[in-house]
Every structure is written in C-alpha cells, then in structure tokens.
Design an enzyme around this catalytic site. Structure first.
Site, PDB file in Angstrom:
ATOM      1  N   GLU A 285      -0.100  -7.162  -0.461  1.00 34.16           N
ATOM      2  CA  GLU A 285       0.591  -6.589  -1.618  1.00 34.16           C
ATOM      3  C   GLU A 285       0.927  -7.701  -2.604  1.00 34.16           C
ATOM      4  O   GLU A 285       1.219  -8.825  -2.184  1.00 34.16           O
ATOM      5  CB  GLU A 285       1.886  -5.896  -1.156  1.00 34.16           C
ATOM      6  CG  GLU A 285       1.605  -4.715  -0.243  1.00 34.16           C
ATOM      7  CD  GLU A 285       2.885  -4.041   0.293  1.00 34.16           C
ATOM      8  OE1 GLU A 285       3.990  -4.411  -0.141  1.00 34.16           O
ATOM      9  OE2 GLU A 285       2.741  -3.148   1.152  1.00 34.16           O
TER      10      GLU A 285
ATOM     11  N   HIS B 207       4.676   0.353  -2.895  1.00 31.81           N
ATOM     12  CA  HIS B 207       5.719   0.101  -1.877  1.00 31.81           C
ATOM     13  C   HIS B 207       7.103   0.507  -2.408  1.00 31.81           C
ATOM     14  O   HIS B 207       8.053  -0.285  -2.363  1.00 31.81           O
ATOM     15  CB  HIS B 207       5.712  -1.371  -1.443  1.00 31.81           C
ATOM     16  CG  HIS B 207       6.331  -1.579  -0.091  1.00 31.81           C
ATOM     17  ND1 HIS B 207       5.947  -2.567   0.770  1.00 31.81           N
ATOM     18  CD2 HIS B 207       7.328  -0.896   0.552  1.00 31.81           C
ATOM     19  CE1 HIS B 207       6.670  -2.517   1.870  1.00 31.81           C
ATOM     20  NE2 HIS B 207       7.512  -1.497   1.767  1.00 31.81           N
TER      21      HIS B 207
END
Ligand code: NAI
Length: 412
Positions: free
Chosen positions: A269, A292
């Site tokens: 990420e 997220h």
C-alpha cells in the site's frame, strides 16, 4: 477520587498528529491543563526535546518511538496510540522503562462491518462495473447478473469483533450467515459455525475475510481456495493485504469464476496520500477498490479518542493498566479516602518483592490492599496503605535494586 503526588497541572500531556480534539477535551475536563496539542509530529531531535519532560504522550501511526527517542523520555509514564497499530513503538523498550502502551483495538470495527455490508450489496448488483461503464459514457441497463442479497449465503472467515458484527447486520438484511474461526466462537443470531475453511468456501455466495495477519493467514486465500469457491461468487478482503494471493485472484476474475471482489487492503500500500497506488486489480471494473479506509469514519475517530484518552487518564488517576499492550494488566478499585496507593514497577527477578515487603515492615506500615501482576521481565505491584505521609516509603522503595519506577496516589 484520588489525588496524584504530582499535581495534574504539573503533568505534561503531549498529543501529536492532530488526534481527535475530544482527547484534549477529556484531559482538560479531568483537570489536566498542561496539554500540548500539535497537528503534526516533530522531527526526531525536536521530538526528543518536546518529550524530555513529558509524562503522558498520545500519538497516531506516524510518530516513531524508537529506542533512542524513548531513552530520552525520562519522565514519560504512559503512551497512547490513537489508532489500532502499535508497531511504531519499540514496545519492549517502553516496557523496560515502565511505560504502559494503550491503543484502541476495536473502536472502528462497526465502521468496517458497515462498509462490507454495502459492498456485498453493490457486488451482487454488479454496481462496480455499471458505475465504471457509466463514467465512460456507457449505459448498462440490465438485470443480468444482478441479485438481491436476501437469502444469499455469506461466509465469514474470522468471527471476531468485525466478523460477528457483520454477521448480525447481514442477517438482519435476510442473508444466511456461515462462519469459520480457529477459536470456538459463540454463533450470533442464526449464524452457522462450520468446521473447516474448505466447507465454507464451497457453501457460500460471498466470502468476507476478517482475520488478523498471522503466519497461518498469510496467503490463506490462493488458487486452491478460490477454485473451491462456488462459480460466480464474490470475495471481500478488508482484513490484511497478505491474506489473499492477488495474482491468483486476478486469474479467478479473468476466468469469471469469481464474479467480483472488494479490496480495502493490499500486499503493498502507498505510504502516504502523495504516493501513487499501483496494482493490477485496477484493470478490473468488477473490483471495488478502497484505500484502506474500512475503519476510517468520524465516529471511529471519536470512539478512538474516547477509548485511548480515558485509558491514559485512568492509568494516571488510579494505576489501572487494563488492556495495555506491553504491560502487566491490573484493574484497580477507587482509592479509599485517607489511604495512599504506591505503584511499584520493577524488574521481574527473585528477591525484589521481598525487599519491597521489608521496606514496609521496617517503617511499621501495614498494607491494606495488594495487587501484583507480572509480564515477562516486568512486575507491577500496587500497595494501598493507611495514611498519606509516605515520602520515606517512596524514597526507600526507589533505592531497591531492580526498581524501575515508583508512583504515589493519595485518596481524597
Ligand atoms: P478480532 O481479533 O476481533 O477477530 C479476528 C478473528 O479471527 C478471531 O476470532 C480469531 O480467532 C480469528 N482467526 C485468527 N486466525 C484465524 C485463522 N487462521 N482462521 C480463521 N479464523 C482465524 O479482530 P477484528 O477486530 O475483528 O479485526 C479483523 C481484521 O480486520 C484484522 O486483520 C484487522 O487488522 C482488520 N481491520 C481492518 C480495518 C480496515 O480499515 N480495513 C480496520 C480494523 C481492522
């Protein structure tokens, strides 16, 4: 009520990274007026300076409390992470310095469950594809591959705080809920506990993952497991990025065996909102991609501020360490008026407690209540005594070899 030997006005509370303002409000309401609230996190040297005389520290995920930083925090007595994770802190060093660390592990679980429920509906209606097409100017008015969620089967892997809340929400919308967990979990509502992951995979229309990242859950859903899922089923991962083998999911999406997916977490990420997001899943309209944010809501921020600030205040006011992540856990009663509470944090080695006892008996002091808990190398003993004249006691306890820290409270 209890009074601290160090008055609340003198206790320096530092709140960094713009934690929710409710945290500051709660400290002030409890009489802690020496609060330093910063929107960001200072660079290491400035941070050391700021923390050199701080007693209580609140951070989020961007303040790294390394061995070096912690060693410069002589007075620090407690740390709160206003988030879920605690890996930005060297927990072992904090523990050795007698500093409990508190976090908010479950404050955002409802937010995740709600997002997943919405994703189930969107996936089963084919909304991600239709939405993407409409943005490109295409009109896909069709009922093909578009389903209600009522009476469909939802499979939940990990029936913990999030999984069980999702189960309750989904059942209230008419879904049949099945789950698999390595622990024995009480089925909520009519949820059915299945004995193996394999059973769950072949039973359900939508599979949602709610397990932690552990060696056992790493790559838990790969080619073999995806093949066992029903044709045209859906996968949701709002747990951790390493639970699903992304390449295998892509193959299953390409073949159509998996009809759609919702991913909130990824093996890699971006470190910040300034970095680009790269992943092959971007090529698939039938995948809902979210950055997220499963637990990122205003309500969760308020819950987190409430939970962590109150844990810090409670520790400061009465010594309770319930749910500290790195420390012996004790839940203490209110201190009775006229008594003093001595909190002795020490190295957990033979002989220390005997010396603590000796200090009390040498001063002719009777212990009215005692609590003791140890965890690894640290012991935490709390002793309530009658009277408030305990200066000698404190001094003598501080002399004991193995003492890490002594704190005193007075009942009032
Ligand atoms: P929890 O600890 O309450 O529940 C996890 C459950 O998974 C437990 O019941 C445990 O027994 C079970 N479990 C562990 N290993 C398993 C295995 N190998 N097979 C089957 N079950 C297993 O955790 P919670 O709060 O429900 O969180 C679940 C996940 O959601 C965590 O990975 C957490 O990091 C993630 N999360 C994601 C957020 C987001 O923003 N997307 C926000 C909050 C949590």
């Amino acid at each position: 009520m209890s009074k601290l030997s160090l008055s609340k006005e003198k206790i320096k509370v530092v709140l960094l990274e713009g934690v929710h303002p409710l945290a500051e409000e709660l400290f002030r309401k409890d009489g802690y007026n020496n609060v330093h609230y910063l929107k960001d996190s200072p660079e290491p040297e400035a941070l050391k300076e700021l923390l050199s005389d701080a007693h209580i520290l609140g951070i989020r995920s961007r303040t790294f409390l390394t061995d070096e930083i912690l060693s410069a925090c002589d007075k620090l007595m407690a740390i709160g992470t206003f988030c879920i994770g605690t890996n930005q802190i060297n927990l072992e060093v904090a523990k050795k310095q007698g500093i409990p660390v508190f976090n908010a592990p479950f404050s955002n679980t409802r937010s995740v469950a709600e997002l997943v429920l919405a994703e189930i509906i969107f996936l089963m209606r084919g909304i991600p594809q239709k939405n993407a097409a409409a943005h490109r100017g295409e009109w896909q008015k069709t009922a093909s591959n578009s389903y209600e969620i009522r009476n469909k089967k939802l499979g939940i892997v990990g029936f913990g705080h999030i999984g069980s809340q999702l189960g309750v929400l989904a059942e209230s919308m008419g879904m049949q809920v099945y789950f698999y967990d390595i622990e024995n979990k009480l089925p909520m509502g009519n949820a059915k506990d299945l004995e193996s992951l394999e059973q769950l995979l072949s039973e359900v229309d939508v599979l949602s993952l709610h397990v932690p990242s552990t060696p056992e859950t790493h790559n838990m859903i790969g080619k073999k497991q995806l093949q066992k899922m029903k044709p045209n089923s859906y996968l949701i991962n709002a747990a951790r990025g390493d639970v699903v083998v992304i390449e295998d999911l892509i193959d299953a999406l390409e073949s159509g065996h998996i009809q759609g997916a919702a991913l909130d977490v990824f093996p890699e990420e971006p470190g910040s909102n300034q970095e680009p997001f790269t992943s092959e899943v971007k090529n698939f309209d039938q995948v809902i991609i979210t950055p997220h944010i499963g637990g990122s809501t205003q309500e969760a921020q308020v819950n987190i501020a409430n939970e962590v600030a109150n844990k810090l205040i409670k520790y400061s006011n009465n010594g309770s360490t319930s749910s500290a992540v790195n420390f012996p856990q004790v839940s203490l009663p209110e201190l009775v008026e006229g008594r003093s509470r001595i909190m002795h944090i020490h190295e957990n080695k033979p002989g220390v407690l005997e010396k603590v006892n000796h200090v009390f008996s040498a001063l002719g002091m009777n212990i009215s209540a005692l609590h003791l808990q140890t965890e690894g190398e640290i012991g935490y003993v709390i002793l309530d005594v009658n009277g408030t004249d305990v200066d000698d006691l404190k001094n003598n306890l501080e002399q004991i070899d193995g003492t890490v820290r002594v704190r005193i409270l007075h009942g009032s």
